[in-house]
Design a protein around this motif. Sequence first.
Motif: not given
Lengths: 462, 182, 230
Positions: A101, C2, C4-5, C8, C10-11, C14-15, C108-109
């Motif tokens: 990112r 993951l 990203l903006s 998709q 982020v659920t 993912h967090r 998710t990571t």
Amino acid sequence: MSLVLERIFCRYPGHAAPVLRGIDMSLASGSTTLISGSTGSGKSTLSLILCGAIPNLIDRLESGGRVVVDGEELTLLPMRQVARKVGLLMQNVEHQLFTDRVEDEVAFGLENMGVPAREIESRLATALQAVGANHLRGRALGSLSSGERQRVMLAALVSLGQSLLVLDEPLAYLDRHGTAALFNALGDLSRAGKTIVVFEHRRDLVRTAVDRELWLGDGRLLDTAPAVPSLPRFEGCASPAESRLICENVSFLRGDLPILRELCLEVRAHESVVLLGDNGAGKTTLLRLVLGLEKTRSGQISVCGLDPGRIPTRQLALNTALVLQNPDHQLFLDTVRAEVTSARTGTDAARAELEALGLCGLAERHPQSLSTGEKRRVTIAAALARHPKLLLLDEPTVGQDDASLALVVRRLHAYVNQGGALLVTTHDERAARALGSRIVLLREGRVIDRSVDDHFVLTRAR
Amino acid sequence: MSLPKFSTREYVFAALVVAAQLVISSILIPITLPLRIPGLANTINAPFSSCLLVIGLARLRKPGSMLLMALIYALLCLLISPVIFSFILCGGLLGEAVGTFGFRGYRSPRAQIASVVAHQMGMFPAAMLFSFLFTPARFVKPVAWAWLVAEVAIATTSLLGALAGIRIVRELVRAGKLRIEA
Amino acid sequence: MLPLSGSQPVTVIHRLHPLTKIGCATAVTGLALALNRPMALSPLLAGLLLVMLLGRIRLASRLLLGLLAICALVAAGSLWASGDPSEAARYGLRLLIVAATIPISASTTAAHDLVHGLARLRLPQGLLMAVLVAWRFFPVIADQLRRISEARLLRGGHCRFGAWHRQLMLPLAAITIDHADRVALALEGRGFDVNAKRTWYRPPTFHFRDVMSCVATAAVLMAAVVLEWR
């Protein structure tokens, strides 16, 4: 003075002559300097000395002299400490990206230097602002173009507060828009007081955007650079004969993104066609379609009368040859001579190509011991030694200095005059004019113009 | 936990050797695993993996080098499955034991080859033990025979790959591409 | 890895902290290997499928079919050998559970977050950076291998084992060495020091959602144990 070099000297093991012979240079704060030179002149070596990689990371050579930045001598410091004063933007920024990112990437260097987390956010924001990359916040690095990724890296270096920025061949992967954007950003940074040194052999694109131009030749820095040499132009030959490549209404999508849109192109024997276009225009994709490495969505391609989508690539390779952008992908034998010698055409053909491309002295060398420009000539020689009816070159000018490029251009002219068909992709307009009997401009997957006669000049925003 | 001192350059080199191993595994293992022949995936993957590991050991040479590369690989596989992490760690520990206690480092080609072959062979028993959990008890004895045959196959292909790796190392050193510390 | 903006959303999955996901996956996998009754294994599988749903994890249909085929094969083989449907179901479910944990962490990571998470375990900094570099350059090396393979075809490369090994492994090794030199240069040029203390910009932290996830996982595991021993 922001940067002072005193008696910088460097000799590689096994080489009689030093690559740098006692270089002295002083640069003022806020100046932008271009250092050019032919391949092997020592540009990369000097850039490595400036950022501290020599002698600290690369120590198997003889080096000497002093590098002083803002009054502090950096010569004997480890590279990671030099990094607090000197930032290096590498030729291929992909090697410098370590995260996924934009914000994480800009923060990466600050994390390495132990900057407290609460301070990182403000420095990150300021850096992105300084290089005009604020709009890239929140984006994945993988979704950015080459130019945008380079801008993020520039922000990452700026965030570290380094007073000297060294850019090593920054234009290698940029198109004209990316180049202009980069130099606009650099202009802002130099007005803010940063000292910038650009190592770039494409002087024609850069010289009007810098304060000073220096030439590295014979191990020394010279104030007077030679004029930009012109390359041999393509002289007309026999009229184009039978078609070797026909593309009719070829379209190609990558996912949902159209890469080529109803493209029509023909290349005949005795003809050299250059596909000129920016990065992302679809040039390399077209070459891959021609060789059957990808399948068209619609349209037809015929290569020497064969449909590349229906026959094995190995069969297509009997009449065609492709020289890839990275020569390392195509070199796997233990001598240059072995690489160039084709089982089909034998040693005489190989010898002729080695002579034509100035490789006789390197014939018994291991290909992996050569410079990039030499490797490229080897792959071109290997392709020509197979006497292909259709020769495809993907960005053949990357890493080539003018002397090397002139050799290649002459040989390719001869190939076309002898009946070969040549298709070259490049974003280098000077090389395009030298190589092509016909230039086709490609933009966003479409042929825009079948002849190009414009002149591209980069000017610095003042 | 402390590993022997490696420089940034050595860590990066180990990381990219592992990346190359991962690339090859990601191509070969999905093709071979569905065939459900015990040890086939390891046998097919072993020559390539071993070739790359030998190149890594030839460059790094220090005790701890095999464990370093195995740990990098294993930690990445932690994202995929803790089970795979344990296989690779087993193999890494065995390979490192051979290299460090048998040869005191990886300076000689013999040490490199022995450690790499031990590593490849060491991964498989863990996988076999795991697969016993999917095998009814009545099949354990025949499976043990299959295990033996698979280990021999893995050792053979791993040895071939390691020898190819030694040749590549020598060629790259001759070309000046790979620098071996004294 | 993951999302990203711009791609998709982020659920909650993912967090979650990476160590939460790894820990829960380890616990579920471990218990699945110890349980024998299909009735006890079912809640574990159901829980994993729910997590995949919450994480909006989608498997490519080809991959999903392949996975189901393997599990069916294992179950069918067991049924044929033992004649006991319960035993067949046990082995099939075990394999499904182990396989289902794989995409949850992987999808998710982000590798960067994994490394941040592992930093809590006080692993050597150089090792963590090596993990990050290996993951970051995996697609780069994969792309290089693809190009080498295509170049081989374009030169009429033949498939004798010796030639194949040389035509692929030698260029791959040379390119890997080149990349290693440049990446090491880049890493030091960004101030990285194996021995120096390093800060973390946005380290994943444990939140209430991690606690709830662990509690929910424990509840499912308890239910499975109860069903096993009833």
